[in-house]
Design a protein around this motif. Structure first.
Motif, PDB file in Angstrom:
ATOM      1  N   ASP A  70      97.739  68.549 -13.577  1.00 48.28           N
ATOM      2  CA  ASP A  70      98.145  69.846 -13.035  1.00 48.28           C
ATOM      3  C   ASP A  70      97.642  70.084 -11.613  1.00 48.28           C
ATOM      4  O   ASP A  70      98.083  71.027 -10.952  1.00 48.28           O
ATOM      5  CB  ASP A  70      97.657  70.980 -13.944  1.00 48.28           C
ATOM      6  CG  ASP A  70      96.138  71.096 -13.970  1.00 48.28           C
ATOM      7  OD1 ASP A  70      95.480  70.093 -14.287  1.00 48.28           O
ATOM      8  OD2 ASP A  70      95.608  72.184 -13.691  1.00 48.28           O
ATOM      9  N   GLY A  71      96.745  69.223 -11.110  1.00 54.84           N
ATOM     10  CA  GLY A  71      96.286  69.369  -9.728  1.00 54.84           C
ATOM     11  C   GLY A  71      97.231  68.793  -8.703  1.00 54.84           C
ATOM     12  O   GLY A  71      97.061  69.031  -7.501  1.00 54.84           O
ATOM     13  N   ASP A  72      98.241  68.042  -9.127  1.00 52.05           N
ATOM     14  CA  ASP A  72      99.191  67.450  -8.189  1.00 52.05           C
ATOM     15  C   ASP A  72     100.030  68.556  -7.550  1.00 52.05           C
ATOM     16  O   ASP A  72     100.582  69.412  -8.243  1.00 52.05           O
ATOM     17  CB  ASP A  72     100.100  66.461  -8.922  1.00 52.05           C
ATOM     18  CG  ASP A  72     100.841  65.535  -7.976  1.00 52.05           C
ATOM     19  OD1 ASP A  72     101.488  66.047  -7.040  1.00 52.05           O
ATOM     20  OD2 ASP A  72     100.799  64.310  -8.162  1.00 52.05           O
ATOM     21  N   ASP A  73     100.137  68.519  -6.208  1.00 53.60           N
ATOM     22  CA  ASP A  73     100.877  69.594  -5.532  1.00 53.60           C
ATOM     23  C   ASP A  73     102.373  69.540  -5.790  1.00 53.60           C
ATOM     24  O   ASP A  73     103.100  70.474  -5.440  1.00 53.60           O
ATOM     25  CB  ASP A  73     100.595  69.586  -4.031  1.00 53.60           C
ATOM     26  CG  ASP A  73     100.909  68.248  -3.363  1.00 53.60           C
ATOM     27  OD1 ASP A  73     101.529  67.384  -4.016  1.00 53.60           O
ATOM     28  OD2 ASP A  73     100.537  68.073  -2.186  1.00 53.60           O
ATOM     29  N   ALA A 127     104.094  81.162 -28.787  1.00 58.76           N
ATOM     30  CA  ALA A 127     103.054  80.767 -29.743  1.00 58.76           C
ATOM     31  C   ALA A 127     103.118  79.274 -30.040  1.00 58.76           C
ATOM     32  O   ALA A 127     103.345  78.840 -31.165  1.00 58.76           O
ATOM     33  CB  ALA A 127     103.179  81.576 -31.030  1.00 58.76           C
ATOM     34  N   THR A 128     102.916  78.472 -29.001  1.00 55.12           N
ATOM     35  CA  THR A 128     102.972  77.023 -29.152  1.00 55.12           C
ATOM     36  C   THR A 128     101.598  76.419 -28.874  1.00 55.12           C
ATOM     37  O   THR A 128     100.714  77.054 -28.297  1.00 55.12           O
ATOM     38  CB  THR A 128     103.984  76.405 -28.180  1.00 55.12           C
ATOM     39  OG1 THR A 128     103.432  76.435 -26.850  1.00 55.12           O
ATOM     40  CG2 THR A 128     105.310  77.142 -28.204  1.00 55.12           C
ATOM     41  N   ALA A 129     101.441  75.158 -29.260  1.00 54.33           N
ATOM     42  CA  ALA A 129     100.264  74.388 -28.872  1.00 54.33           C
ATOM     43  C   ALA A 129     100.393  73.989 -27.405  1.00 54.33           C
ATOM     44  O   ALA A 129     101.503  73.937 -26.855  1.00 54.33           O
ATOM     45  CB  ALA A 129     100.135  73.156 -29.755  1.00 54.33           C
ATOM     46  N   ALA A 130      99.269  73.710 -26.771  1.00 52.79           N
ATOM     47  CA  ALA A 130      99.276  73.341 -25.352  1.00 52.79           C
ATOM     48  C   ALA A 130      98.267  72.232 -25.114  1.00 52.79           C
ATOM     49  O   ALA A 130      97.175  72.226 -25.703  1.00 52.79           O
ATOM     50  CB  ALA A 130      98.959  74.546 -24.468  1.00 52.79           C
ATOM     51  N   LEU A 131      98.646  71.288 -24.230  1.00 51.68           N
ATOM     52  CA  LEU A 131      97.768  70.179 -23.871  1.00 51.68           C
ATOM     53  C   LEU A 131      97.864  69.971 -22.369  1.00 51.68           C
ATOM     54  O   LEU A 131      98.921  69.591 -21.854  1.00 51.68           O
ATOM     55  CB  LEU A 131      98.191  68.899 -24.611  1.00 51.68           C
ATOM     56  CG  LEU A 131      97.378  67.637 -24.305  1.00 51.68           C
ATOM     57  CD1 LEU A 131      95.918  67.804 -24.710  1.00 51.68           C
ATOM     58  CD2 LEU A 131      97.983  66.415 -25.004  1.00 51.68           C
ATOM     59  N   LEU A 132      96.767  70.262 -21.649  1.00 49.67           N
ATOM     60  CA  LEU A 132      96.681  70.013 -20.210  1.00 49.67           C
ATOM     61  C   LEU A 132      95.848  68.766 -20.005  1.00 49.67           C
ATOM     62  O   LEU A 132      94.634  68.768 -20.265  1.00 49.67           O
ATOM     63  CB  LEU A 132      96.044  71.199 -19.477  1.00 49.67           C
ATOM     64  CG  LEU A 132      96.974  72.312 -18.996  1.00 49.67           C
ATOM     65  CD1 LEU A 132      97.560  73.058 -20.190  1.00 49.67           C
ATOM     66  CD2 LEU A 132      96.233  73.278 -18.075  1.00 49.67           C
ATOM     67  N   GLY A 133      96.497  67.698 -19.567  1.00 42.34           N
ATOM     68  CA  GLY A 133      95.808  66.425 -19.423  1.00 42.34           C
ATOM     69  C   GLY A 133      95.756  65.952 -17.989  1.00 42.34           C
ATOM     70  O   GLY A 133      96.558  66.352 -17.143  1.00 42.34           O
ATOM     71  N   GLY A 134      94.790  65.094 -17.703  1.00 47.16           N
ATOM     72  CA  GLY A 134      94.667  64.502 -16.381  1.00 47.16           C
ATOM     73  C   GLY A 134      93.383  63.708 -16.284  1.00 47.16           C
ATOM     74  O   GLY A 134      92.447  63.920 -17.065  1.00 47.16           O
ATOM     75  N   VAL A 135      93.332  62.793 -15.336  1.00 45.36           N
ATOM     76  CA  VAL A 135      92.092  62.062 -15.095  1.00 45.36           C
ATOM     77  C   VAL A 135      91.081  62.987 -14.429  1.00 45.36           C
ATOM     78  O   VAL A 135      89.904  62.996 -14.776  1.00 45.36           O
ATOM     79  CB  VAL A 135      92.363  60.820 -14.228  1.00 45.36           C
ATOM     80  CG1 VAL A 135      91.073  60.036 -13.999  1.00 45.36           C
ATOM     81  CG2 VAL A 135      93.411  59.925 -14.884  1.00 45.36           C
TER      82      VAL A 135
END
Length: 600
Positions: free
Chosen positions: A227-230, A254-262
């Motif tokens: 999510d940090g990518d411009d 009302a969903t599940a959420a997954l924020l991933g990144g190195v």
């Protein structure tokens, strides 16, 4: 038109003396409009392309970003393609049963996947480790949600990431279960894939930022990678960020959420600190076994080269077992030139523009007017020698070719971006973001000229630099070696050595909180002519505790920065929305409003 003017259909209406396109949001027997109603001009198509949840989302985002709802809908619904609309969408086969295995070393991942399988809505911030096959891990989380009878939506920064996740989903789910929403296939294919999702024939979607609005049926999981990518920041008004779009969907639906990144952004860290999400990461002992990182000063370079001895040894040892990646911040050959005697910047004799050298056998050329300087002389000291303070990937590849004779050196940058490389012992020189994926991972990764990556005049300079280094370093194989050339005392490089994106994000959040900067505060910028900004400040009803910074010159315009505590963010957005409506009604000079801009 009673049979075709269904909710979600495109229609033509008469508005302000013009025939414009709109959507039927709902049909009712009563109205709260006090004036006279006009009939629809015609129904463009009876295909319901605007789902109720997307209509609600557009209203939420328009309020959040002080923009027009029509601008959000333009991003959410692709242009109509009549031929594609006439074709039928073939239903997907039954979801396969998948046993996740790529998440085995990640703490708490088992509980996260079990909750997905049982139809619950867990929310997590995931820090991927070096040598992780993150596309496979995303695919397994999606497959777990899909097997439970719910849809999934995956957003990644660019087309190369879409291709990787696409391949992983095909391997895990098989053919015919998902679609990729990108612009690469042309308007017909994009609209056909969009209709497959809108009609419920496909319930798994992967794409770039525009895919965040995909009307997935029975949506159960939203996934955002890096999510940090411009590239996740929409460049068109009202400039919504993919992260905020998906978080709003997760709340509303009302969903599940997954924020991933190195790497980890301060915004993702704020989600953990607030308890909105939980952390997924490998233990420290596993991380230490995966990668070894170190920083060496640039002053330790060998005579006649720009590569320190430690970095040279890392490349030499890495080439014994596999490919080596060398990241450099600049493309081209010599991006800037200076006098070899007095170090003064080399300037064009025609327009005084900066000189650069496109290649080893090409004379210096002006970057402004294109004039070739075949007999350049320094205006300060008269010297005729030139040096390159900043060297691009082409010059770096040339130097490495001389240092390691007999070794293949490959470049990846600009229009020649490599997607993948094999397991051969080659040196791969790549600019930031153009690093290809090695078949078995890189034996070593060397990060050159880190001072240039840190030289951005921006609030997020250190955060962005660390993200770029971690993304490159994560391409190593298990037990790989990462060497960065720079100042070992810099906090971002120290975080790289410890491989601690979480600790760096916590530090950033604390420092920004003390300075009243995002994400601890909410900000907005208003850009325009100076007279228009005076009107804005006169008409704007700011919430209590708001600060007005500026106006200050910004190129040919001026800019005002508005800052409020985080708890007053909704009030600031509402005030800016009211301002836009008043200015539109009075036909005042235009201004550009950005709420929570990515850069300041």
């Amino acid at each position: 038109m009673a049979e075709t003017a269904v909710p979600g259909a495109r229609v033509k209406v008469r508005f302000a003396g013009q025939e414009v396109q709109g959507y039927v949001v709902e049909r009712g027997t009563e109205t709260d409009h006090t004036g006279s109603l006009q009939p629809l001009r015609r129904v463009v198509s009876a295909e319901p392309v605007l789902a109720p949840e997307i209509a609600e989302l557009s209203a939420t985002l328009a309020t959040r970003y002080a923009g027009a709802r029509s601008d959000i809908l333009r991003l959410a619904v692709p242009p109509r393609h009549a031929t594609a609309e006439k074709a039928t969408s073939t239903p997907a086969p039954a979801p396969p049963s998948v046993t996740p295995g790529a998440w085995d070393e990640v703490e708490h991942a088992g509980a996260f996947l079990r909750r997905l399988a049982s139809g619950e809505n867990p929310r997590a911030v995931w820090s991927a480790a070096p040598a992780d096959d993150w596309p496979r891990m995303v695919a397994e989380a999606v497959a777990t949600t899909y097997a439970a009878g719910r849809g999934a939506l995956v957003c990644v920064p660019d087309g190369r990431d879409v291709d990787r996740v696409d391949a992983a989903l095909t391997e895990v789910l098989g053919d015919g279960h998902h679609v990729c929403l990108t612009a690469d296939g042309g308007p017909a294919k994009r609209y056909r894939d969009f209709l497959a999702v809108s009609r419920g024939a496909r319930r798994v979607v992967v794409g770039t930022r525009s895919a965040a609005f995909a009307p997935v049926h029975d949506l159960g999981l939203v996934v955002l990678w890096d999510d940090g990518d411009d590239l996740h920041a929409e460049p068109r008004a009202p400039y919504p960020h993919t992260r905020e779009v998906l978080l709003a969907r997760a709340e509303q639906q009302a969903t599940a959420a997954l924020l991933g990144g190195v790497a980890r952004t301060p915004e993702a860290q704020q989600l953990l600190a607030s308890g909105w999400a939980h952390e997924l990461a490998v233990p420290r002992d596993v991380l230490r076994a995966r990668v070894r990182a170190e920083v060496v000063p640039a002053e330790d370079r060998q005579v006649g080269t720009r590569i320190p001895r430690t970095a040279y040894d890392a490349i030499r040892r890495g080439l014994e077992t596999g490919p080596v990646l060398v990241q450099t911040p600049r493309a081209g050959y010599a991006a800037s030139l200076a006098c070899d005697t007095c170090r003064a910047p080399a300037r064009c004799t025609v327009c005084t523009g900066p000189l650069a050298q496109p290649g080893p056998a090409v004379p210096p050329q002006c970057r402004w007017c294109g004039h070739a300087e075949r007999a350049w002389a320094c205006g300060s000291c008269g010297g005729r020698g030139l040096r390159a303070p900043v060297r691009g990937e082409a010059r770096t590849a040339e130097e490495l070719g001389r240092m390691f004779p007999g070794t293949t050196v490959r470049s990846s940058s600009g229009d020649r971006v490599l997607a993948r490389v094999g397991a051969a012992a080659d040196v791969v020189v790549a600019t930031v973001g153009a690093e290809p994926v090695a078949a078995e991972g890189y034996a070593a990764v060397v990060l050159l000229d880190t001072y240039l990556t840190l030289a951005r005049d921006d609030l997020r300079a250190s955060e962005e630099a660390l993200r770029r280094w971690l993304n490159a370093g994560a391409l190593v194989r298990r037990g790989g070696h990462v060497v960065a050339v720079g100042d070992p005392a810099h906090p971002a490089l120290q975080a790289l050595v410890r491989w601690d994106p979480a600790g760096f994000a916590r530090r950033e959040v604390e420092e920004r909180s003390q300075a009243h900067l995002p994400p601890a505060a909410r900000m907005a910028t208003v850009t325009g002519e100076l007279g228009a900004l005076d009107d804005v400040l006169h008409l704007l009803d700011l919430p209590e505790g708001a600060e007005v910074l500026g106006p200050v010159p910004l190129e040919d315009e001026h800019r005002v920065v508005l800052r409020v505590p985080r708890t007053s963010g909704a009030d600031l957005s509402a005030a800016l929305g009211d301002l836009q409506r008043v200015r539109s009604a009075r036909k005042l000079d235009p201004v550009r409003i950005q709420v929570d801009p990515l850069t300041i």
